[in-house]
Motif scaffolding. Sequence first.
Motif, PDB file in Angstrom:
ATOM      1  N   VAL A 121      16.239  33.272  13.882  1.00  0.00           N
ATOM      2  CA  VAL A 121      16.197  32.067  13.040  1.00  0.00           C
ATOM      3  C   VAL A 121      17.612  31.575  12.768  1.00  0.00           C
ATOM      4  CG1 VAL A 121      15.652  31.225  10.735  1.00  0.00           C
ATOM      5  CG2 VAL A 121      13.975  32.568  11.975  1.00  0.00           C
TER       6      VAL A 121
ATOM      7  N   PHE B  97      19.006  29.902  15.752  1.00  0.00           N
ATOM      8  CA  PHE B  97      18.364  28.603  15.893  1.00  0.00           C
ATOM      9  C   PHE B  97      18.999  27.601  14.936  1.00  0.00           C
ATOM     10  CE2 PHE B  97      14.810  25.811  14.541  1.00  0.00           C
ATOM     11  CZ  PHE B  97      14.650  25.138  15.731  1.00  0.00           C
ATOM     12  N   GLU B  98      19.263  28.057  13.702  1.00  0.00           N
ATOM     13  CA  GLU B  98      19.902  27.177  12.718  1.00  0.00           C
ATOM     14  C   GLU B  98      21.256  26.700  13.224  1.00  0.00           C
ATOM     15  OE1 GLU B  98      20.424  28.601   8.743  1.00  0.00           O
ATOM     16  OE2 GLU B  98      18.360  29.260   8.597  1.00  0.00           O
TER      17      GLU B  98
ATOM     18  N   MET C 147      20.884  24.230  15.925  1.00  0.00           N
ATOM     19  CA  MET C 147      20.386  22.981  15.364  1.00  0.00           C
ATOM     20  C   MET C 147      21.526  22.203  14.709  1.00  0.00           C
ATOM     21  SD  MET C 147      16.724  22.740  13.960  1.00  0.00           S
ATOM     22  CE  MET C 147      16.714  23.255  12.280  1.00  0.00           C
TER      23      MET C 147
ATOM     24  N   LEU D 290      22.108  18.523  16.211  1.00  0.00           N
ATOM     25  CA  LEU D 290      21.860  17.393  15.318  1.00  0.00           C
ATOM     26  C   LEU D 290      23.159  16.703  14.946  1.00  0.00           C
ATOM     27  CD1 LEU D 290      19.197  18.666  12.782  1.00  0.00           C
ATOM     28  CD2 LEU D 290      18.902  17.115  14.686  1.00  0.00           C
TER      29      LEU D 290
ATOM     30  N   LEU E  14      22.445  25.806   0.964  1.00  0.00           N
ATOM     31  CA  LEU E  14      22.577  26.543   2.211  1.00  0.00           C
ATOM     32  C   LEU E  14      21.597  26.030   3.260  1.00  0.00           C
ATOM     33  CD1 LEU E  14      24.182  29.373   1.647  1.00  0.00           C
ATOM     34  CD2 LEU E  14      22.157  30.290   2.692  1.00  0.00           C
ATOM     35  N   GLY E  15      22.030  25.928   4.490  1.00  0.00           N
ATOM     36  CA  GLY E  15      21.055  25.599   5.525  1.00  0.00           C
ATOM     37  C   GLY E  15      21.621  24.747   6.634  1.00  0.00           C
ATOM     38  N   PRO E  16      20.798  24.533   7.658  1.00  0.00           N
ATOM     39  CA  PRO E  16      21.285  23.802   8.833  1.00  0.00           C
ATOM     40  C   PRO E  16      21.611  22.343   8.540  1.00  0.00           C
ATOM     41  CG  PRO E  16      18.957  24.318   9.057  1.00  0.00           C
ATOM     42  CD  PRO E  16      19.431  25.028   7.848  1.00  0.00           C
ATOM     43  N   LEU E  17      20.907  21.745   7.576  1.00  0.00           N
ATOM     44  CA  LEU E  17      21.162  20.333   7.255  1.00  0.00           C
ATOM     45  C   LEU E  17      22.615  20.143   6.838  1.00  0.00           C
ATOM     46  CD1 LEU E  17      19.798  17.588   6.862  1.00  0.00           C
ATOM     47  CD2 LEU E  17      19.466  18.197   4.496  1.00  0.00           C
ATOM     48  N   THR E  18      23.104  21.069   5.986  1.00  0.00           N
ATOM     49  CA  THR E  18      24.478  21.009   5.512  1.00  0.00           C
ATOM     50  C   THR E  18      25.461  21.019   6.673  1.00  0.00           C
ATOM     51  OG1 THR E  18      23.692  22.294   3.658  1.00  0.00           O
ATOM     52  CG2 THR E  18      26.057  22.158   3.947  1.00  0.00           C
TER      53      THR E  18
ATOM     54  N   ALA F 200      24.850  20.385   9.826  1.00  0.00           N
ATOM     55  CA  ALA F 200      24.688  19.235  10.713  1.00  0.00           C
ATOM     56  C   ALA F 200      25.419  18.026  10.149  1.00  0.00           C
ATOM     57  CB  ALA F 200      23.201  18.926  10.888  1.00  0.00           C
TER      58      ALA F 200
ATOM     59  N   THR G  85      29.303  28.090  14.065  1.00  0.00           N
ATOM     60  CA  THR G  85      29.349  29.478  13.595  1.00  0.00           C
ATOM     61  C   THR G  85      30.343  29.601  12.446  1.00  0.00           C
ATOM     62  OG1 THR G  85      31.058  30.114  15.167  1.00  0.00           O
ATOM     63  CG2 THR G  85      28.800  30.412  15.865  1.00  0.00           C
TER      64      THR G  85
ATOM     65  N   GLY H 116      26.767  32.468  11.538  1.00  0.00           N
ATOM     66  CA  GLY H 116      28.098  32.758  11.000  1.00  0.00           C
ATOM     67  C   GLY H 116      28.009  33.536   9.703  1.00  0.00           C
TER      68      GLY H 116
ATOM     69  N   LEU I  88      15.973  14.533  17.081  1.00  0.00           N
ATOM     70  CA  LEU I  88      16.561  14.123  15.805  1.00  0.00           C
ATOM     71  C   LEU I  88      15.544  14.216  14.675  1.00  0.00           C
ATOM     72  CD1 LEU I  88      18.851  11.042  16.374  1.00  0.00           C
ATOM     73  CD2 LEU I  88      19.449  13.301  15.553  1.00  0.00           C
TER      74      LEU I  88
ATOM     75  N   TYR J 193      15.792  17.109  11.958  1.00  0.00           N
ATOM     76  CA  TYR J 193      16.158  16.840  10.571  1.00  0.00           C
ATOM     77  C   TYR J 193      15.069  17.249   9.609  1.00  0.00           C
ATOM     78  CZ  TYR J 193      20.732  14.827  11.027  1.00  0.00           C
ATOM     79  OH  TYR J 193      22.064  14.685  11.235  1.00  0.00           O
TER      80      TYR J 193
ATOM     81  N   SER K 282      15.225  21.051   9.473  1.00  0.00           N
ATOM     82  CA  SER K 282      16.385  21.607   8.766  1.00  0.00           C
ATOM     83  C   SER K 282      16.321  21.232   7.293  1.00  0.00           C
ATOM     84  CB  SER K 282      17.693  21.164   9.403  1.00  0.00           C
ATOM     85  OG  SER K 282      17.732  19.793   9.591  1.00  0.00           O
ATOM     86  N   ASN K 283      15.688  20.116   6.995  1.00  0.00           N
ATOM     87  CA  ASN K 283      15.517  19.759   5.593  1.00  0.00           C
ATOM     88  C   ASN K 283      14.657  20.803   4.888  1.00  0.00           C
ATOM     89  OD1 ASN K 283      15.809  18.246   3.338  1.00  0.00           O
ATOM     90  ND2 ASN K 283      14.108  16.870   3.811  1.00  0.00           N
TER      91      ASN K 283
ATOM     92  N   MET L 176      14.394  23.976   5.920  1.00  0.00           N
ATOM     93  CA  MET L 176      15.072  25.264   5.878  1.00  0.00           C
ATOM     94  C   MET L 176      16.197  25.289   4.850  1.00  0.00           C
ATOM     95  SD  MET L 176      15.261  25.897   9.931  1.00  0.00           S
ATOM     96  CE  MET L 176      15.577  27.619  10.168  1.00  0.00           C
ATOM     97  N   ASN L 177      16.732  24.109   4.558  1.00  0.00           N
ATOM     98  CA  ASN L 177      17.848  24.060   3.615  1.00  0.00           C
ATOM     99  C   ASN L 177      17.398  24.502   2.232  1.00  0.00           C
ATOM    100  OD1 ASN L 177      20.229  23.090   4.920  1.00  0.00           O
ATOM    101  ND2 ASN L 177      20.599  21.987   3.025  1.00  0.00           N
ATOM    102  N   SER L 178      18.312  25.142   1.495  1.00  0.00           N
ATOM    103  CA  SER L 178      17.898  25.584   0.168  1.00  0.00           C
ATOM    104  C   SER L 178      17.814  24.388  -0.783  1.00  0.00           C
ATOM    105  CB  SER L 178      18.858  26.637  -0.358  1.00  0.00           C
ATOM    106  OG  SER L 178      20.164  26.164  -0.333  1.00  0.00           O
TER     107      SER L 178
ATOM    108  N   LEU M  21      36.105  32.760  14.962  1.00  0.00           N
ATOM    109  CA  LEU M  21      35.648  33.481  13.778  1.00  0.00           C
ATOM    110  C   LEU M  21      35.453  34.964  14.056  1.00  0.00           C
ATOM    111  CD1 LEU M  21      34.369  33.247  10.878  1.00  0.00           C
ATOM    112  CD2 LEU M  21      32.208  33.148  12.056  1.00  0.00           C
TER     113      LEU M  21
END
Lengths: 445, 282
Positions: A248, A251-252, A255, A259, A314-318, A320, A389, A400, B32, B36, B39-40, B42-44, B135
């Motif tokens: 997961v 994948f994040e 993504m 994105l 926290l998350g992939p949106l941030t 992206a 990452t 990361g 897209l 989105y 990920s929306n 999955m985001n906290s 990293l």
Amino acid sequence: MAIDTLNEPVFNRDMVFRNVRRRAWITVGAPLAILAYLTYTWFAFNVPNLLAKAQPERAAILATDSVAYKVHVTKFLRRDIMEVAIEGERRATYSQEDLPEWVEVDGTDAVIDLGEGYGVTIAGKVMEFTVPDYGTIKVTATNSGVETELPAGPVPDWLKDNPKKLDARPTLDRRVQVTRTKIEVHNYFGGWENFWFPFHSELHGMSFSQLWAIALSNERLDPNRSNMSLIMHDFLENPDWQHGEVFVALFETIMMAVLGTITAALFGLPLAFLAARNFTPSRFLRFGTRRLFDFLRGIDMLIWSLIFIRAFGLGPLTGALAIAFTDTGSLGKLFSEALENIDNKQVEGVRATGASQIQRYRFGVIPQILPVFVSQVLYYLESNTRSATVIGALGAGGIGLMLVETMKTSRDWENTSYIIILTIVVVIVMDQTSSWLRRKLIEGR
Amino acid sequence: MAVAALEQEILSMRKRRQLYSLMGILLVAAVLVSGYSKSNEMNSGGFLQGLSKFFDYPGEIVVEAWQAGPAFFGLIIQYVPAMLETLNIAGVATLLGGAMAVILAMASTRNVDSWGPLIPVVRRMMDIMRAFPELIIALFLIFVLGSSPVPAMIAVAFHTAGALGKLFSEVNENIDRKPIEGLSACGASWLQRIRFAVMPQVAPNYLSYFLLRLEINVRASAILGFVGAGGIGQELRRTIGWGKGAGDETAAIFVLLFLTIMLIDQVSSFLRGKLVGASRAH
């Protein structure tokens, strides 16, 4: 001065000498300057101190631990019980009937054969550790600490003995620790333990062909679910390796990169038209757009991610969005440069057929910048996988963050190396895919 | 007849192209939209709640910076040494990585007579060096060497060697071989040919890529500071960790970082324009 030289012949004696002298200065001066700079940084980074403090043995531990696992034989003196467990984990404890053959347990006493003449016997609160070429170390746990009897002669480096604790590690793969509450023996083995399935799963230790047979057979191991989903479940939910969570996280990260890059390209392209001299006559608008690009780029991914982490958590949106903001600037700048360099003849040719503005852009401009567009977007996609990452490590999540966290606990290095290997594989795959796509789309082969 | 067949072919080709374009666009749109929304999920914090908070944090630190008044400039000055450390990390990494890249490039291009069997080996090596995220190396070295700028420097240099090596070897591929042949006719050794026939041709492009990399590396070292490699990143992590009240310090670091990156970008793009322009004129 400049005007004078224009009228003179190109080769005059003074000028040649001046050039030669200048060259000579550069040849001597540039390496000297670089050397001086490196010397300065040598001290600015405090390298001598660093070398003194470095712990190369940590690298050795890390290297061993990432390709090996250990089995703990532990005697808890307070509760008076003996336990044999992989990595000392409760969920990977051997049952008393099914112990590995190098351990012989008799009630709460044990005889452990560590191979090559190394051996440990535990009887009551006394442990005897036999080391070839050294002798037998006898340790007794008391109520206040430990009492040690060492063989005669100097105390070797691998032995740490103080009244509270004895720690002996004569070779990298054998270790004994005694404190007043427990006697612990570590025996190291090569490989990654329980990689596929958890220790107590029925599937543990099965070969691939056995698994294949089980997956296809009708008899359910677990009446509530099919064998196939049981295998998947046991694999992904493996508590030691957390395959599911690692996938997961990967994948994040992917993504974030995909994105972020696509979004940046979609916003960068129209804005690039506003920043290109030959498309936007308004000087004011052009200036504004260019400064916007500079601003987005200059703020940098680091600051954008910190701001977005505050806002979106926290998350992939941030991740992206952080990538999208920074790269809208970078890609916009690149696209606007490409737009300024297009050949106007094609546009005029399209205009001569009576095309409207939109058609002129579509058939006169876009085909010219498409190769630049595609190749730059793919380059950025590739480098953003790497950036993602790092952004993750700042706190945006993904692989990361997972890497930083497993490193911080610095216990299971094999997990860390597993994550590292997966990350590098993903980066290489992205790199190969993007260069394959680039070849396919641009060169048409 | 032939014309009609040709027309048919062109039309079918155009149709196919349009189909491919449509598929491509649909694919991108699907990625897209689904990406989105996923990920929306999955985001906290969600997008919509976050949007209202988006300006809170920048607003907060701007207000605190404003309240600090003229002392704010003092804060900026106070963080200059840390910024300098980040610049040093980037500078040394680019120098060492660049030097390494020159060697790698010279060993991996047929056009400059590199030793044949070495070429594929060095190329794969550069691919691997490029693929390693900075990293990972930085975290590993921080663990072994302790928190200091050197791990970040080595990590960035390692990646730089791979990335620049590839670009340099592409430059090498496009040079004119005549000077090399001229020199080998005089009996020049390989090193002499590299020095007097190859280097003068590639130097402007090398320098231009070098400067571009320096820009990238300044950003990278600032970020690596945040995971414990020293420099401005570490200071940023500290002030952010303090939470409310340290907004002015955070703002000072943001401003300093922004100004430095802008300055380096502008100087490097000016110099690159000059370098490439000079090579174009000749």
